[in-house]
Scaffold this motif. Structure first.
Motif, PDB file in Angstrom:
ATOM      1  N   TYR A 137       0.909  -1.354  -0.108  1.00 28.00           N
ATOM      2  CA  TYR A 137       0.059   0.137  -0.013  1.00 28.00           C
ATOM      3  C   TYR A 137       0.739   1.365   0.061  1.00 28.00           C
ATOM      4  N   LYS A 138       1.888   1.252   0.832  1.00 30.81           N
ATOM      5  CA  LYS A 138       2.817   2.453   1.081  1.00 30.81           C
ATOM      6  C   LYS A 138       3.311   2.666  -0.339  1.00 30.81           C
ATOM      7  N   LEU A 139       3.918   1.639  -1.050  1.00 29.05           N
ATOM      8  CA  LEU A 139       4.636   1.557  -2.419  1.00 29.05           C
ATOM      9  C   LEU A 139       3.545   2.296  -3.405  1.00 29.05           C
ATOM     10  N   GLN A 140       2.440   1.812  -3.388  1.00 28.91           N
ATOM     11  CA  GLN A 140       1.325   2.470  -4.371  1.00 28.91           C
ATOM     12  C   GLN A 140       1.123   4.017  -3.936  1.00 28.91           C
ATOM     13  N   GLU A 141       1.158   4.180  -2.834  1.00 31.06           N
ATOM     14  CA  GLU A 141       1.037   5.615  -2.451  1.00 31.06           C
ATOM     15  C   GLU A 141       2.231   6.492  -3.033  1.00 31.06           C
ATOM     16  N   GLN A 142       3.373   5.985  -2.712  1.00 30.82           N
ATOM     17  CA  GLN A 142       4.518   6.638  -3.153  1.00 30.82           C
ATOM     18  C   GLN A 142       4.580   6.807  -4.742  1.00 30.82           C
ATOM     19  N   LEU A 143       3.762   5.607  -5.564  1.00 27.92           N
ATOM     20  CA  LEU A 143       4.069   5.743  -6.868  1.00 27.92           C
ATOM     21  C   LEU A 143       2.842   6.498  -7.220  1.00 27.92           C
ATOM     22  N   HIS A 144       1.866   6.967  -6.712  1.00 22.29           N
ATOM     23  CA  HIS A 144       1.043   7.896  -7.057  1.00 22.29           C
ATOM     24  C   HIS A 144       1.471   9.343  -6.737  1.00 22.29           C
TER      25      HIS A 144
END
Lengths: 173, 111
Positions: free
Chosen positions: A74-81
């Motif tokens: 989830y954290k990875l997706q947040e940073q990706l966005h």
């Protein structure tokens, strides 16, 4: 669950509790051998308790491990966005590099965990992200090129995001 | 022998070539890396390179710095990998990337 249902369940559990206590006291008073137990019975109970405890602990640890992996994804997706992850301007790209470093670190950690269910997906995400990182790194000083690559960046980000969603589902299946 | 990039070069390493802006990989390789690398070899020491404390590294910076050692200075991948020690607590991917770029550069040079 409504308030009435909760009260009903509590009353039911209370009745069961008192029945158990009553049966226990009745047996204790009426049967002199009630507290006697053979070694075989004792060992059986101890073994059952130990195995149950071990299995419950193991399942709890596995569940916690999966929850932690899920949080990292989830954290990875947040940073990706984060819009700064591939900044299509040559002005101050420090934030982009910091975010890319952080995402790469997370992917490396995910790659080293033993989760067969998502191993292939992590591999795919890593390949896609490396593609994005290389593309950005090779052109971060060329604003026109970065602008022309914006669509490619979005495709890669979308591919990674979709695969992350799949991993969320697969982790708990 | 040691290079601390944030102190000896910059906290904000840039892109690949000198003409692309300040603190490029080419600049780092030609001004600092090759000099310290050769000194370390002469002294029979390993060269420690500390990447920590910087804002982040573009892949082009890393490729030009380390792949460039193979292309421009005719070093072999094995020699480079045997003689450098990478310190990178901030970015765990750097050792893998450096190794990849050095091996890729050698592969491309040998083609």
């Amino acid at each position: 669950m409504s308030k009435g249902e909760k009260i009903g369940i509590n009353i039911f559990l209370g009745i069961i509790f008192f029945i158990i206590i009553f049966v226990f006291v009745y047996n204790l008073l009426d049967n002199n051998d009630f507290m006697k137990i053979s070694i075989y019975q004792l060992l059986s109970i101890v073994c059952t308790i130990c195995i149950s405890y071990y299995l419950v602990q193991k399942l709890t640890d596995n569940r916690r491990n999966v929850d932690n992996i899920d949080k990292v994804i989830y954290k990875l997706q947040e940073q990706l966005h984060n819009s700064e992850v591939v900044k299509v301007t040559t002005m101050d790209n420090r934030q982009a590099l910091i975010l890319q470093k952080s995402i790469s670190n997370k992917l490396l950690y995910l790659k080293h965990i033993k989760q067969e269910k998502i191993a292939d997906d992590i591999q795919y995400v890593e390949e896609q992200f490396n593609k994005l990182r290389e593309l950005y790194g090779n052109h971060m000083t060329e604003e026109d090129v970065l602008k022309s690559l914006e669509k490619d960046f979005q495709i890669i980000i979308s591919n990674i995001d979709d695969k992350c969603e799949k991993m969320h589902i697969d982790l708990y299946n | 022998m040691k290079i601390v990039i944030r102190e000896d070069f910059s906290e904000t390493p840039g892109s690949r070539y000198i003409d692309e802006g300040p603190f490029s990989g080419q600049d780092f390789r030609d001004r600092i890396l090759i000099k310290k690398y050769n000194e370390a070899l002469t002294n029979h020491e390993k060269l420690e390179i500390d990447f920590d404390g910087c804002f982040g590294f573009a892949t082009s910076f890393l490729e030009e710095s380390f792949g460039g050692l193979v292309r421009e200075y005719k070093k072999t991948a094995n020699e480079i990998l045997d003689n450098i020690i990478i310190i990178s607590e901030d970015d765990d991917t750097i050792p893998g990337l450096v190794k990849k770029y050095v091996l890729d550069a050698e592969g491309a040079t040998n083609k």
